[in-house]
Motif scaffolding. Structure first.
Motif, PDB file in Angstrom:
ATOM      1  N   ALA A 118       0.650  -1.240   0.051  1.00 29.88           N
ATOM      2  CA  ALA A 118       0.205   0.001   0.269  1.00 29.88           C
ATOM      3  C   ALA A 118       0.709   1.410  -0.016  1.00 29.88           C
ATOM      4  N   ALA A 119       1.879   1.189   0.969  1.00 30.88           N
ATOM      5  CA  ALA A 119       2.811   2.652   1.144  1.00 30.88           C
ATOM      6  C   ALA A 119       3.779   2.976  -0.383  1.00 30.88           C
ATOM      7  N   ALA A 120       3.897   1.986  -0.972  1.00 28.84           N
ATOM      8  CA  ALA A 120       4.527   1.810  -2.410  1.00 28.84           C
ATOM      9  C   ALA A 120       3.537   2.281  -3.490  1.00 28.84           C
ATOM     10  N   LEU A 121       2.293   1.901  -3.254  1.00 34.00           N
ATOM     11  CA  LEU A 121       0.993   2.360  -4.195  1.00 34.00           C
ATOM     12  C   LEU A 121       1.206   3.872  -4.013  1.00 34.00           C
ATOM     13  N   PHE A 122       0.714   4.577  -2.792  1.00 36.68           N
ATOM     14  CA  PHE A 122       1.064   5.461  -2.089  1.00 36.68           C
ATOM     15  C   PHE A 122       2.107   6.797  -3.006  1.00 36.68           C
ATOM     16  N   ALA A 123       3.383   5.935  -2.791  1.00 37.50           N
ATOM     17  CA  ALA A 123       4.675   7.208  -3.382  1.00 37.50           C
ATOM     18  C   ALA A 123       4.146   7.304  -4.986  1.00 37.50           C
ATOM     19  N   VAL A 124       3.839   5.830  -5.355  1.00 36.46           N
ATOM     20  CA  VAL A 124       3.193   5.332  -6.788  1.00 36.46           C
ATOM     21  C   VAL A 124       2.843   7.066  -7.507  1.00 36.46           C
ATOM     22  N   VAL A 125       1.654   7.226  -6.287  1.00 33.51           N
ATOM     23  CA  VAL A 125       0.509   8.285  -7.103  1.00 33.51           C
ATOM     24  C   VAL A 125       1.167  10.283  -6.396  1.00 33.51           C
ATOM     25  N   ALA A 126       2.102   9.970  -5.652  1.00 30.53           N
ATOM     26  CA  ALA A 126       3.034  10.755  -4.929  1.00 30.53           C
ATOM     27  C   ALA A 126       3.766  11.531  -5.606  1.00 30.53           C
ATOM     28  N   VAL A 127       4.213  10.529  -6.763  1.00 27.58           N
ATOM     29  CA  VAL A 127       4.811  11.111  -7.442  1.00 27.58           C
ATOM     30  C   VAL A 127       4.403  11.600  -9.253  1.00 27.58           C
TER      31      VAL A 127
END
Length: 406
Positions: free
Chosen positions: A390-399
């Motif tokens: 989930a946190a990796a997905l959030f990081a991708v969305v942030a970028v």
């Protein structure tokens, strides 16, 4: 003329006795913020001890952490502008007193209810102190510099690292594992009181107390709702990682080793936040969007390593991945805060800052409690892998958000 000249001379004679100079007050304030953040992570290595002693679930453990996050959010919303009206020094003295009481509650806690109370009071004290310290750093920084914001971020990161690592070492090697750390922090906060009283008081015009106690209403700058939403994904990404590592991270690491488990647990938070502080310090000149774009891939790599190390039960891989993740975490936090705080015009900064903190602390507290529920139901390994995904997905969305809107 005859009356003003002696007054000036008298003022010049008295100046050395007034206390700290403005540069000295600037660095003292940064150190004071680090001390508050040291106390915020000190309980992390002790959570597993409390869990063994009182037999509560992982869900309760994360709720204790969330009590701190919710209380600091409430304090920022209710008392965020208090020091602008009554002065920095009075607010900081009160915050130090509340922090000392919270440390004593945690030090002599006879049951889990006291943990809730101690962490909630600590969150209240830290929230009250945070707004006053942030204002003081801006007051005392050299004109024309942005050193206040840099010291704010670096002090918080290094403070959290030292608090977790120091508490882990004391729990591991010193008698009274759930007592010594808190009593040392009580001493530190008590010694800080004379330093606060020696600071210059930059707030000279006082406002009405009723106005100061009016809650900060979270607001989005007019016409910038979409931009704020996109940029807020940076906070969701970074604070989710911070909340997990500060609540369950030590338990994950402790389960991988046999020797010195409490020291290893404390090192978990220290590696993440310490490398985050180093990253902010060395790369402070990066543009905010570029910082986020670099942070995202670094965080994804680090989170993949955390998940793999948990499944494979490899502590060396876990700490290597935590170090990589820490660099990304620090840059994501730095870039996101810069972008969000730049959105609001001066007349709306308080409301926008309030909304930033709402997003930040909800991003730390809600995922942390959710992770505790998943861990209780399905085990710590499954919860860690789910969190990392989930946190990796959030990081991708942030970028991605930095490319969707300029």
């Amino acid at each position: 003329m005859t009356t003003t000249e002696p007054a000036r001379a008298s003022s010049a004679v008295r100046a050395p006795r007034e206390g700290l100079s403005r540069p000295a007050a600037f660095w003292f304030t940064g150190a004071l913020y680090a001390l508050f953040l040291m106390a915020s992570t000190a309980p992390s290595p002790m959570y597993s001890l409390y869990q063994q002693r009182w037999g509560f679930t992982t869900t309760v453990l994360t709720e204790v952490f969330a009590a701190y996050a919710v209380a600091i959010l409430v304090a920022l919303l209710l008392f965020g502008s208090l020091s602008d009206h009554v002065g920095r020094r009075p607010v900081l003295v009160v915050a130090l007193g509340l922090e000392i009481v919270s440390m004593l509650l945690l030090a002599f806690a006879p049951g889990v209810g006291w943990l809730y109370a101690g962490r909630a009071l600590q969150g209240l004290a830290t929230g009250v102190a945070t707004s006053a310290i942030s204002g003081s750093l801006l007051d005392f920084q050299r004109p024309g510099s942005n050193r206040g914001a840099l010291v704010n971020g670096v002090s918080s990161a290094f403070g959290m690292a030292l608090g977790s690592l120091g508490a882990g070492a004391l729990v591991q090697f010193v008698p009274g594992p759930t007592l010594t750390s808190y009593l040392l922090l009580v001493l530190g906060f008590a010694l800080a009181v004379p330093g606060v009283l020696a600071m210059p008081e930059p707030v000279t015009q006082r406002g009405a107390l009723r106005e100061a106690l009016r809650p900060q209403r979270p607001t989005v700058p007019a016409g910038k709702g979409l931009t704020f939403t996109l940029m807020a994904t940076t906070l969701l990404s970074s604070w989710t990682v911070g909340g997990m590592f500060m609540s369950l991270g030590p338990s994950v690491a402790k389960g991988m080793v046999d020797a010195s488990p409490h020291l290893v647990g404390g090192a978990t938070v220290a590696v993440l936040t310490g490398l985050g502080g180093v990253g902010q310090l060395l790369l402070s000149g990066l543009d905010a969007r570029r910082a986020v774009r670099i942070a995202g891939p670094v965080m994804v790599v680090g989170l993949a390593g955390v998940a793999a190390s948990t499944v494979a039960h490899q502590p060396l891989l876990f700490f290597t991945a935590a170090a990589v993740l820490g660099v990304g975490w620090g840059l994501m936090f730095m870039g996101g805060m810069r972008m969000l705080t730049s959105l609001a015009p001066p007349e709306h900064r308080a409301g926008t800052s309030a909304l930033i903190y709402v997003v930040a602390y909800l991003s730390a507290g809600v995922p942390s409690v959710t992770l505790g529920v998943v861990s209780t139901a399905f085990g710590l390994t499954t919860a860690t892998v789910a969190f990392a995904s989930a946190a990796a997905l959030f990081a991708v969305v942030a970028v991605t958000s930095t490319y969707l809107h300029r």
